[in-house]
Motif scaffolding. Structure first.
Motif, PDB file in Angstrom:
ATOM      1  N   LEU A 269       0.867  -1.175   0.000  1.00  0.00           N
ATOM      2  CA  LEU A 269       0.000   0.000   0.000  1.00  0.00           C
ATOM      3  C   LEU A 269       0.901   1.221   0.000  1.00  0.00           C
ATOM      4  O   LEU A 269       1.606   1.478   0.971  1.00  0.00           O
ATOM      5  CB  LEU A 269      -0.877   0.022   1.251  1.00  0.00           C
ATOM      6  N   MET A 270       0.913   1.960  -1.093  1.00  0.00           N
ATOM      7  CA  MET A 270       1.762   3.133  -1.149  1.00  0.00           C
ATOM      8  C   MET A 270       1.057   4.244  -0.371  1.00  0.00           C
ATOM      9  O   MET A 270      -0.058   4.640  -0.690  1.00  0.00           O
ATOM     10  CB  MET A 270       2.004   3.557  -2.600  1.00  0.00           C
ATOM     11  N   HIS A 271       1.745   4.708   0.663  1.00  0.00           N
ATOM     12  CA  HIS A 271       1.119   5.635   1.604  1.00  0.00           C
ATOM     13  C   HIS A 271       1.562   7.057   1.274  1.00  0.00           C
ATOM     14  O   HIS A 271       2.744   7.373   1.367  1.00  0.00           O
ATOM     15  CB  HIS A 271       1.559   5.248   3.019  1.00  0.00           C
ATOM     16  N   THR A 272       0.610   7.884   0.903  1.00  0.00           N
ATOM     17  CA  THR A 272       0.976   9.230   0.442  1.00  0.00           C
ATOM     18  C   THR A 272       0.612  10.269   1.487  1.00  0.00           C
ATOM     19  O   THR A 272      -0.076  11.242   1.210  1.00  0.00           O
ATOM     20  CB  THR A 272       0.273   9.548  -0.884  1.00  0.00           C
ATOM     21  N   LYS A 273       1.099  10.062   2.695  1.00  0.00           N
ATOM     22  CA  LYS A 273       0.760  10.969   3.772  1.00  0.00           C
ATOM     23  C   LYS A 273       1.486  12.302   3.650  1.00  0.00           C
ATOM     24  O   LYS A 273       0.931  13.348   3.969  1.00  0.00           O
ATOM     25  CB  LYS A 273       1.145  10.297   5.090  1.00  0.00           C
ATOM     26  N   PHE A 274       2.727  12.247   3.184  1.00  0.00           N
ATOM     27  CA  PHE A 274       3.560  13.449   3.271  1.00  0.00           C
ATOM     28  C   PHE A 274       3.333  14.434   2.131  1.00  0.00           C
ATOM     29  O   PHE A 274       4.267  14.917   1.498  1.00  0.00           O
ATOM     30  CB  PHE A 274       5.034  13.067   3.365  1.00  0.00           C
ATOM     31  N   LEU A 275       2.062  14.696   1.860  1.00  0.00           N
ATOM     32  CA  LEU A 275       1.742  15.755   0.908  1.00  0.00           C
ATOM     33  C   LEU A 275       1.772  17.079   1.662  1.00  0.00           C
ATOM     34  O   LEU A 275       1.611  17.111   2.885  1.00  0.00           O
ATOM     35  CB  LEU A 275       0.360  15.504   0.303  1.00  0.00           C
ATOM     36  N   PRO A 276       1.940  18.176   0.934  1.00  0.00           N
ATOM     37  CA  PRO A 276       2.079  19.469   1.626  1.00  0.00           C
ATOM     38  C   PRO A 276       0.914  19.813   2.546  1.00  0.00           C
ATOM     39  O   PRO A 276       1.092  20.568   3.501  1.00  0.00           O
ATOM     40  CB  PRO A 276       2.174  20.456   0.462  1.00  0.00           C
ATOM     41  N   ASP A 277      -0.277  19.242   2.302  1.00  0.00           N
ATOM     42  CA  ASP A 277      -1.394  19.619   3.170  1.00  0.00           C
ATOM     43  C   ASP A 277      -1.298  18.999   4.555  1.00  0.00           C
ATOM     44  O   ASP A 277      -2.104  19.285   5.430  1.00  0.00           O
ATOM     45  CB  ASP A 277      -2.732  19.276   2.511  1.00  0.00           C
ATOM     46  N   LEU A 278      -0.301  18.136   4.759  1.00  0.00           N
ATOM     47  CA  LEU A 278      -0.167  17.511   6.073  1.00  0.00           C
ATOM     48  C   LEU A 278       0.099  18.543   7.164  1.00  0.00           C
ATOM     49  O   LEU A 278      -0.391  18.435   8.283  1.00  0.00           O
ATOM     50  CB  LEU A 278       0.971  16.480   6.038  1.00  0.00           C
ATOM     51  N   SER A 279       0.851  19.580   6.801  1.00  0.00           N
ATOM     52  CA  SER A 279       1.175  20.570   7.829  1.00  0.00           C
ATOM     53  C   SER A 279      -0.075  21.305   8.317  1.00  0.00           C
ATOM     54  O   SER A 279      -0.114  21.782   9.448  1.00  0.00           O
ATOM     55  CB  SER A 279       2.231  21.547   7.322  1.00  0.00           C
ATOM     56  N   ASN A 280      -1.115  21.384   7.454  1.00  0.00           N
ATOM     57  CA  ASN A 280      -2.368  21.949   7.946  1.00  0.00           C
ATOM     58  C   ASN A 280      -3.072  20.969   8.869  1.00  0.00           C
ATOM     59  O   ASN A 280      -3.659  21.339   9.873  1.00  0.00           O
ATOM     60  CB  ASN A 280      -3.317  22.270   6.786  1.00  0.00           C
ATOM     61  N   LYS A 281      -2.978  19.703   8.480  1.00  0.00           N
ATOM     62  CA  LYS A 281      -3.698  18.685   9.246  1.00  0.00           C
ATOM     63  C   LYS A 281      -3.205  18.575  10.665  1.00  0.00           C
ATOM     64  O   LYS A 281      -3.990  18.369  11.583  1.00  0.00           O
ATOM     65  CB  LYS A 281      -3.531  17.328   8.563  1.00  0.00           C
ATOM     66  N   ILE A 282      -1.877  18.681  10.842  1.00  0.00           N
ATOM     67  CA  ILE A 282      -1.367  18.458  12.185  1.00  0.00           C
ATOM     68  C   ILE A 282      -1.737  19.592  13.117  1.00  0.00           C
ATOM     69  O   ILE A 282      -1.515  19.497  14.314  1.00  0.00           O
ATOM     70  CB  ILE A 282       0.162  18.228  12.195  1.00  0.00           C
TER      71      ILE A 282
END
Lengths: 337, 557
Positions: A269-282
């Motif tokens: 399962l290729m996990h694409t968490k580290f997209l730029p919108d992650l910084s908003n999510k955290i």
């Protein structure tokens, strides 16, 4: 004697979870019903999401191309237009809930209920919006070619290790809006940086490692997120996911690996968490309150200051395709020529 | 040459319809046996769809069970029907509903015409010579009685086999006939079929094979072996079976290969392979050039897949492979550990530089660092050692696996690898080159004046070294150990023969040797037993006093 107790403990656990799934699942509100479209042998994807609108287009496109015929979404209180977006498709059934994600065993109770209701005796794929399944021959053969083969080989569960993809150097925030293809931004993954432990109770392999363990959890390796998953299962009444898609019951479904000479088929399962919108999510308080172990993971991202982080290391490798993963020994064709 | 087809089908009438239509349009008569288990509605639909085709006969359906006589029975009835209805048929080809014709009927008839003799295309192998059967029962298929079907009642089947084995039952079979095995999909000539069906012993054969297991892979094979004038063991249908005995399936991505294949049918094709069906059932498709070698390539690829499924990659740890043995480190290729050789780091580096297939790394197990190369000072991430120590043996396994095809060598000391010493000792790929007592070099460099501290440290180091050596010297140990005591190195250059790298000669500066000897004297006087290190008692070469002179040390180092 111990074995005997474990067996009954697990049986009890399975029943408790099933009952809980029904109790919580019945509170889900069906907002868009397209289940009459589902054909007898169709593969259904089950997805829980909360405000994931930017990722949905690519997600649906990817899995439709693989041959997933129907999507069942649990929309957990999204308010970014997810509902409106999903409502336009005839292959999407949408449930809505404003219950707490955390209290439903991180969504698994809902999913267990829906699996019970819609996936009996058929292949069900349980994934997140940022996970993309890759399996042997996935570039040229649809998913039902795989499930037909698994049927013929009497295999009921298909494991796929989570592989975290990340940008080569630093997260490029400026590119966020220009492309919705996560594979363009996230090009690299870790090779040879994993640890494997057998869980005696459930019989599954507990895999940790990859870029998240290396960057965010190496000071406390045992807390790093689990990467083993069994997303594709020929569902049967009585099956139940215990903790995310890491663990299944009955126990035999977790036996997707060999200890001896054979190589069973598996994917990634290729996990694409580290997209730029992650910084908003955290920084999103809802996510922080609802995530696993009080969002330990998200807090550690914060500390590390995501945008300045350099992801690359000696373990980094550029992602190509399933053939590369097979060559490296991350997935195996298991005799499927 | 005129050919007719017997088609045995049990599912997917849509694909079946396409195949039958293709063959019938080619001008061949077809006897179609559809399993009784198919629903009546579907059967009627199929009949209706094919009603405009001449020469397609529906054989009276029976319920067929895999491995049973019923399959052979259906084949016999269909074959007989065709032979009766069409007296001009020269050959009968037997196919299944999921076989795909990859050449036209014309091409097939042309091919059969070219072979002048009456050749029968049927695989016909005696089990003793060829071991055609690879999984499950082999000879016992016909030497035991099989009233039960394994698919339907496994327990009864297995019990039945066990009991007959105990009773040592061995059926002899029809007289003068050698039982043969082979693929179920054959192409037989009319004379041979006539001989089989008109044989006065036909009933005897039927009675015998009725109680064998999987008769469809031996009935016609045995009898044509007996009656045919000329058997070609090469079936016209390409089929290959995987490790659990199910046929390999072909998909759209096999199109190019199948186009070049010199066979007439392939078994089996996935029913979702639109491209394959479209391409090969197109009556106007271009003739493609056949490549004789492609079959070997294809077979090799399938064998490779089979091999992969049964023989996993040794030394790999992964989501699908978890070698559970705790006491053994399982590795894929040899690796070298240099213990106590840092003093010769520069020379070793130079030696390894000349060699392309082995990479020399630094102290990858150092307490606060994973030293990827000998001269690396610090890692980017200070926590990586913690992550490494979380699963040190898996860390090493993966280092070795992912370095492939390059081999690795690294520096270490007994303390760094203490947690995995036992596992290393049991690994035959582990090669250790060690200077016993090398800790003395380190002690000398550290300028410790306190004698009690020196003694304590030397005792600790000796103990660590002793543990490593005792593990490596156990009779059960498989690793390769090369030890040279420090004493010999001090006296004269010693040679390590490093496998695949070449001889390595230790060169040691006189003053360092002298200091070590002095330290030895000191420790010996304090009562530490260092006999194992073989340091000679002769006075040091430069006749220096036995007391350590701190000032001169600091200057020289």
């Amino acid at each position: 004697m111990n074995k005997f107790f474990t067996r009954y403990y697990l049986r009890g656990l399975r029943w408790r979870r099933r009952l809980r799934a029904v109790r919580l699942g019945r509170k889900l509100k069906l907002r868009q019903d397209n289940t009459h479209q589902i054909g007898a042998n169709d593969i259904i994807a089950f997805v829980t999401c909360h405000n994931e609108l930017p990722r949905l287009e690519y997600f649906l496109e990817y899995y439709r191309k693989l041959g997933v015929k129907h999507f069942i979404f649990v929309d957990n209180n999204s308010n970014d237009g997810t509902a409106e977006y999903l409502n336009q498709f005839s292959d999407v059934t949408r449930y809505f809930t404003n219950q707490e994600y955390r209290r439903a065993h991180f969504g698994m109770d809902w999913i267990n209920y829906l699996l019970l209701k819609h996936a009996r005796d058929r292949w069900a794929l349980t994934v997140d919006v940022d996970e993309f399944l890759v399996y042997p021959h996935s570039d040229r053969r649809p998913l039902n070619a795989l499930t037909n083969w698994l049927d013929a080989s009497a295999i009921r569960s298909f494991s796929a290790q989570l592989i975290d993809l990340y940008p080569k150097n630093k997260m490029d925030v400026s590119e966020a809006s220009t492309s919705n293809d996560p594979f363009r931004l996230l090009t690299h993954f870790d090779v040879g940086n994993y640890s494997y432990k057998k869980n005696q109770q459930f019989g599954n392999l507990w895999i940790q490692g990859g870029v998240r363990a290396r960057l965010f959890f190496s000071h406390k390796p045992d807390t790093s997120p689990a990467l083993n998953k069994t997303p594709l299962v020929k569902w049967k009444r009585g099956f139940v996911y215990i903790s995310s898609t890491h663990t299944l019951l009955p126990k035999r479904l977790n036996q997707t690996y060999s200890t001896g000479d054979s190589e069973p088929i598996c994917g990634a399962l290729m996990h694409t968490k580290f997209l730029p919108d992650l910084s908003n999510k955290i920084e999103n308080p809802y996510l922080l309150s609802q995530h696993y172990s009080r969002a330990r993971e998200y807090h550690s991202y914060n500390r590390a200051q995501l945008n300045d982080l350099n992801f690359e290391s000696v373990f980094s490798e550029k992602y190509e395709d399933w053939r590369q993963l097979d060559r490296l020994g991350i997935i195996s064709t298991g005799g499927w020529a | 040459m005129k050919i007719g087809f017997v088609v045995l089908a049990h599912d997917n009438i849509f694909r079946l319809r396409q195949v039958v239509r293709f063959l019938a349009n080619g001008g061949a008569p077809i006897a179609l046996h559809v399993d009784k288990k198919m629903s009546d509605a579907l059967r009627e639909m199929l009949k209706y769809d094919l009603s405009n085709l001449e020469n397609v006969y529906f054989v009276e359906p029976t319920a067929c069970e895999w491995g049973d006589w019923s399959l052979v029975d259906a084949t016999i009835r269909s074959t007989r029907l065709l032979l009766e209805k069409h007296s001009n048929l020269d050959y009968i080809q037997n196919i299944s509903g999921s076989c795909l014709p990859i050449m036209s009927v014309k091409e097939m008839e042309g091919y059969l015409h070219k072979q002048n003799e009456q050749v029968d295309y049927i695989e016909c192998f005696s089990q003793k010579q060829f071991k055609w059967v690879t999984a499950g029962l082999s000879e016992e298929r016909s030497t035991l009685y099989h009233p039960f079907n394994w698919r339907k009642s496994r327990r009864a089947f297995d019990l039945n086999v066990k009991i007959q084995r105990l009773l040592k039952i061995k059926r002899s079979g029809p007289k003068n006939i050698e039982i043969a095995f082979g693929s179920q999909w054959w192409c037989l000539s009319r004379p041979t079929l006539d001989k089989i069906f008109n044989s006065p012993r036909f009933e005897e054969f039927v009675q015998f094979f009725k109680s064998t297991w999987i008769p469809d892979e031996s009935f016609f094979q045995t009898l044509s072996g007996h009656y045919s004038k000329h058997v070609s063991n090469r079936s016209l249908t390409y089929a290959n079976f995987d490790n659990i005995g199910k046929p390999f399936i072909f998909y759209d991505d096999h199109l190019e290969t199948l186009e070049k294949l010199e066979r007439f049918f392939v078994r089996k094709v996935w029913d979702g392979s639109d491209k394959l069906y479209q391409h090969f059932l197109n009556p106007f498709k271009r003739k493609t050039e056949k490549v004789p070698n492609i079959e070997n390539t294809l077979t090799a690829a399938l064998e490779q897949a089979k091999f992969r499924a049964t023989q996993s990659r040794k030394g790999l740890i992964s989501q699908f492979r978890y070698p559970e043995k705790r006491s053994i480190l399982e590795t894929s290729q040899p690796y070298q550990i240099h213990i106590g050789m840092e003093t010769f780091r520069k020379d070793l580096e130079a030696l390894y530089d000349k060699n392309d297939d082995t990479k020399l790394m630094g102290h990858i197990f150092r307490r606060n660092q994973v030293q990827e190369s000998p001269s690396l000072n610090r890692n980017d991430n200070p926590n990586i050692p913690l992550w490494r120590d979380y699963a040190p043996s898996q860390f090493l396994m993966q280092k070795i696996w992912y370095a492939q095809p390059t081999k690795i060598a690294f520096f270490s000391n007994p303390h760094q690898i203490r947690k995995i010493t036992r596992k290393l000792a049991n690994d035959e790929n582990c090669q250790i080159y060690m200077v016993q007592g090398s800790w003395m070099f380190n002690l000398v460099k550290r300028d410790i004046t306190n004698l009690r501290r020196l003694v304590a440290l030397s005792r600790i180091e000796t103990k660590r070294e002793g543990f490593l050596l005792s593990e490596m010297r156990k009779s059960s140990a498989k690793s390769h150990l090369n030890v040279i005591p420090i004493g010999r190195i001090l006296d004269a250059p010693q040679e390590f023969d490093i496998q695949n790298i070449g001889p390595f000669t230790t060169q040691i500066a006189d003053d360092l040797a002298m200091k070590v000897k002095d330290l030895h004297e000191q420790l010996k006087e304090a009562g530490v037993d260092l006999a194992e290190l073989e340091i000679s008692l002769e006075p040091n070469p430069m006749n220096m006093p036995n007391v350590i002179d701190l000032e001169t040390y600091k200057k020289s180092s």
